[in-house]
Design an enzyme around this catalytic site. Structure first.
Site, PDB file in Angstrom:
ATOM      1  N   ASP A  37       0.813  -1.224   0.000  1.00  0.00           N
ATOM      2  CA  ASP A  37       0.000   0.000   0.000  1.00  0.00           C
ATOM      3  C   ASP A  37       0.846   1.273   0.000  1.00  0.00           C
ATOM      4  O   ASP A  37       0.324   2.365  -0.150  1.00  0.00           O
ATOM      5  CB  ASP A  37      -1.040   0.003   1.133  1.00  0.00           C
ATOM      6  CG  ASP A  37      -0.448   0.213   2.519  1.00  0.00           C
ATOM      7  OD1 ASP A  37       0.749   0.507   2.649  1.00  0.00           O
ATOM      8  OD2 ASP A  37      -1.208   0.076   3.497  1.00  0.00           O
ATOM      9  N   ASP A  38       2.163   1.152   0.169  1.00  0.00           N
ATOM     10  CA  ASP A  38       3.011   2.343   0.194  1.00  0.00           C
ATOM     11  C   ASP A  38       3.452   2.773  -1.202  1.00  0.00           C
ATOM     12  O   ASP A  38       4.106   3.803  -1.351  1.00  0.00           O
ATOM     13  CB  ASP A  38       4.250   2.099   1.068  1.00  0.00           C
ATOM     14  CG  ASP A  38       3.867   1.878   2.522  1.00  0.00           C
ATOM     15  OD1 ASP A  38       3.099   2.691   3.056  1.00  0.00           O
ATOM     16  OD2 ASP A  38       4.325   0.879   3.121  1.00  0.00           O
ATOM     17  N   SER A  69      -1.876   4.008   2.029  1.00  0.00           N
ATOM     18  CA  SER A  69      -1.986   3.521   3.404  1.00  0.00           C
ATOM     19  C   SER A  69      -3.355   3.871   3.967  1.00  0.00           C
ATOM     20  O   SER A  69      -3.859   4.966   3.717  1.00  0.00           O
ATOM     21  CB  SER A  69      -0.933   4.202   4.280  1.00  0.00           C
ATOM     22  OG  SER A  69       0.281   3.536   4.154  1.00  0.00           O
ATOM     23  N   ASN A 144       4.937  -3.554   4.730  1.00  0.00           N
ATOM     24  CA  ASN A 144       4.417  -2.220   4.971  1.00  0.00           C
ATOM     25  C   ASN A 144       5.390  -1.392   5.810  1.00  0.00           C
ATOM     26  O   ASN A 144       6.122  -1.919   6.646  1.00  0.00           O
ATOM     27  CB  ASN A 144       3.076  -2.322   5.713  1.00  0.00           C
ATOM     28  CG  ASN A 144       2.381  -0.985   5.807  1.00  0.00           C
ATOM     29  OD1 ASN A 144       2.158  -0.327   4.798  1.00  0.00           O
ATOM     30  ND2 ASN A 144       2.051  -0.570   7.015  1.00  0.00           N
ATOM     31  N   SER A 177       4.302  -6.576   7.577  1.00  0.00           N
ATOM     32  CA  SER A 177       4.419  -5.184   8.006  1.00  0.00           C
ATOM     33  C   SER A 177       5.615  -5.031   8.934  1.00  0.00           C
ATOM     34  O   SER A 177       5.853  -5.882   9.791  1.00  0.00           O
ATOM     35  CB  SER A 177       3.148  -4.738   8.737  1.00  0.00           C
ATOM     36  OG  SER A 177       2.016  -4.900   7.901  1.00  0.00           O
TER      37      SER A 177
END
Ligand SMILES: *[C@@H]1O[C@H](CO)[C@@H](O)[C@H](O)[C@H]1NC(C)=O
Ligand SMILES: *[C@@H]1O[C@H](CO)[C@@H](O)[C@H](O)[C@H]1NC(C)=O
Ligand SMILES: *[C@@H]1O[C@H](CO)[C@@H](O)[C@H](O)[C@H]1NC(C)=O
Ligand SMILES: *[C@@H]1O[C@H](CO)[C@@H](O)[C@H](O)[C@H]1NC(C)=O
Ligand SMILES: *[C@@H]1O[C@H](CO)[C@@H](O)[C@H](O)[C@H]1NC(C)=O
Ligand SMILES: *[C@@H]1O[C@H](CO)[C@@H](O)[C@H](O)[C@H]1NC(C)=O
Length: 333
Positions: A37-38, A69, A144, A177
């Site tokens: 998501d970054d 994010s 993440n 993450s």
């Protein structure tokens, strides 16, 4: 408020996952879809791409062009054929196509969408069109920049959004993450590419270790992960003093679990993000309640990595359901 002291007493057995056998030559036949998501330009995902590829996997990366994010499972699609604003780190700049691949690597794609829609774009468009509809054996999301622990973060996390979107389709998926939260551009980190103490390289190596272990067991089991399930992995802080965090099997709920909350800043008059600690997310109903909670492990211990199995079967426990069904009996048919 932390409930760690209670947890310490409760957490008797912390089971450590055995180190996997070295990566098998069968990896060449395994296809991994990598996302995050970054954004596709983040150092973490590029390091992971490289490490998985070096381990022999066929890796196809399809990740958001911008920082997504906190988008959870939101399914946002591009509405223009070209980007109206530049990607994260202005890579690529505004005016570029809304999806494309690196000029020198057909396997590295960006898409102007969310983690969840990147998974769909990969499976419904990229794979049939460019990869002869090759089967994706595993979806890896992350690592993440920041942790994603406990039920309170499950729906919010874009990293996890990608994984449960894949699990919904019956494809095994793992969310990774890290505790590091530097949003770093891979082109700024070229000089650290071979630095073994550099966070993205440490995390990437650990990703390969877990993925190898899973594929190695797969040869003995019909399902790599039971259908409806996926893995949520969180790393504590890593670096020169912690280059090989120990994997521990955990659960999502339990002590130290958090959920998004807010506080009002009296100076600015604006609400600010905070973590809320409420009894509901400490409560274990399903699963093995003797396992340590992932939030507890990462918060209270050093140099650990939590591995929790999550489920997309959101139905409540049957006893809970039948109790509520009885409350509603007067209006139910
Ligand atoms: C490769 O796969 C075969 C059959 O699925 C299995 O018997 C063998 O152990 C695997 N090799 C490695 C190195 O994992
Ligand atoms: C990959 O799969 C093909 C076809 O299923 C098989 O013939 C080949 O031996 C496999 N390669 C490895 C390295 O396992
Ligand atoms: C949109 O992208 C295409 C492909 O790169 C390019 O040919 C075209 O000029 C772009 N259009 C605009 C308005 O930027
Ligand atoms: C790709 O595979 C999926 C699932 O096996 C199938 O439903 C779909 O029709 C295939 N598409 C193409 C273009 O072959
Ligand atoms: C954090 O990321 C920025 C942007 O890429 C980079 O310039 C900086 O060096 C990074 N800092 C660390 C400590 O990695
Ligand atoms: C409130 O905002 C001000 C100005 O941004 C900041 O300096 C301060 O630390 C904030 N206070 C809290 C409690 O977040």
């Amino acid at each position: 408020m932390k409930f760690s002291s209670i947890v310490c007493a409760l957490t008797a057995a912390v089971s450590v996952i055995a180190a996997p056998v070295s990566s098998g030559s069968n990896n060449t036949n395994k296809t991994i879809l990598l996302t995050n998501d970054d954004g596709w330009a983040s150092t973490n995902i590029r390091a992971t791409y490289k490490n998985l590829k070096n381990a022999g996997y066929e890796v196809i990366m399809v990740a958001p062009v911008s920082q997504r994010s906190g988008f959870g499972g939101q399914f946002l699609l591009p509405t223009t054929k070209n980007l109206t604003t530049g990607g994260e780190f202005n890579y690529p700049p505004a005016g570029s196509p809304s999806w494309d691949h690196e000029k020198d690597d057909m396997n590295i794609w960006y898409f102007n969408g969310t983690p969840s829609s990147c998974v769909a774009f990969a499976l419904n468009y990229i794979m049939p069109k460019y990869y002869n509809n090759k089967t994706v054996d595993l979806v890896v999301s992350g690592p993440n920049e920041g942790t994603n622990m406990s039920p309170g973060l499950y729906t919010l996390s874009g990293t996890m959004g990608a994984t449960y979107s894949a699990v919904n389709r019956g494809i095994p998926a793992i969310a990774f993450s890290g505790s590091n939260s530097n949003n770093s551009f891979y082109k700024d980190d070229v000089s650290k590419e071979n630095d073994k103490t550099f966070t993205p390289n440490i995390l990437a190596k650990k990703v390969v270790q877990l993925v190898d272990a899973l594929f190695a067991s797969y040869h003995n089991h019909p399902n790599m992960l039971p259908v409806t399930t996926g893995l949520n992995v969180n790393f504590g802080p890593v670096g020169a003093d912690c280059m090989d965090p120990e994997y521990v099997f955990t659960r999502l709920d339990g002590p130290d679990s958090m959920t998004p909350s807010l506080a009002m800043n009296q100076t600015t008059g604006l609400p600010v993000w905070s973590f809320g600690y409420y009894p509901a997310t400490f409560t274990c109903v399903f699963g093995d309640c003797d396992l340590p909670s992932e939030a507890w492990l990462i918060t209270e211990k050093t140099c650990k990595a939590s591995v929790s199995l999550f489920s997309i079967d959101y139905d409540a426990d049957y006893k809970q359901a039948s109790r509520v069904q009885s409350y509603l009996a007067p209006v139910l048919n």
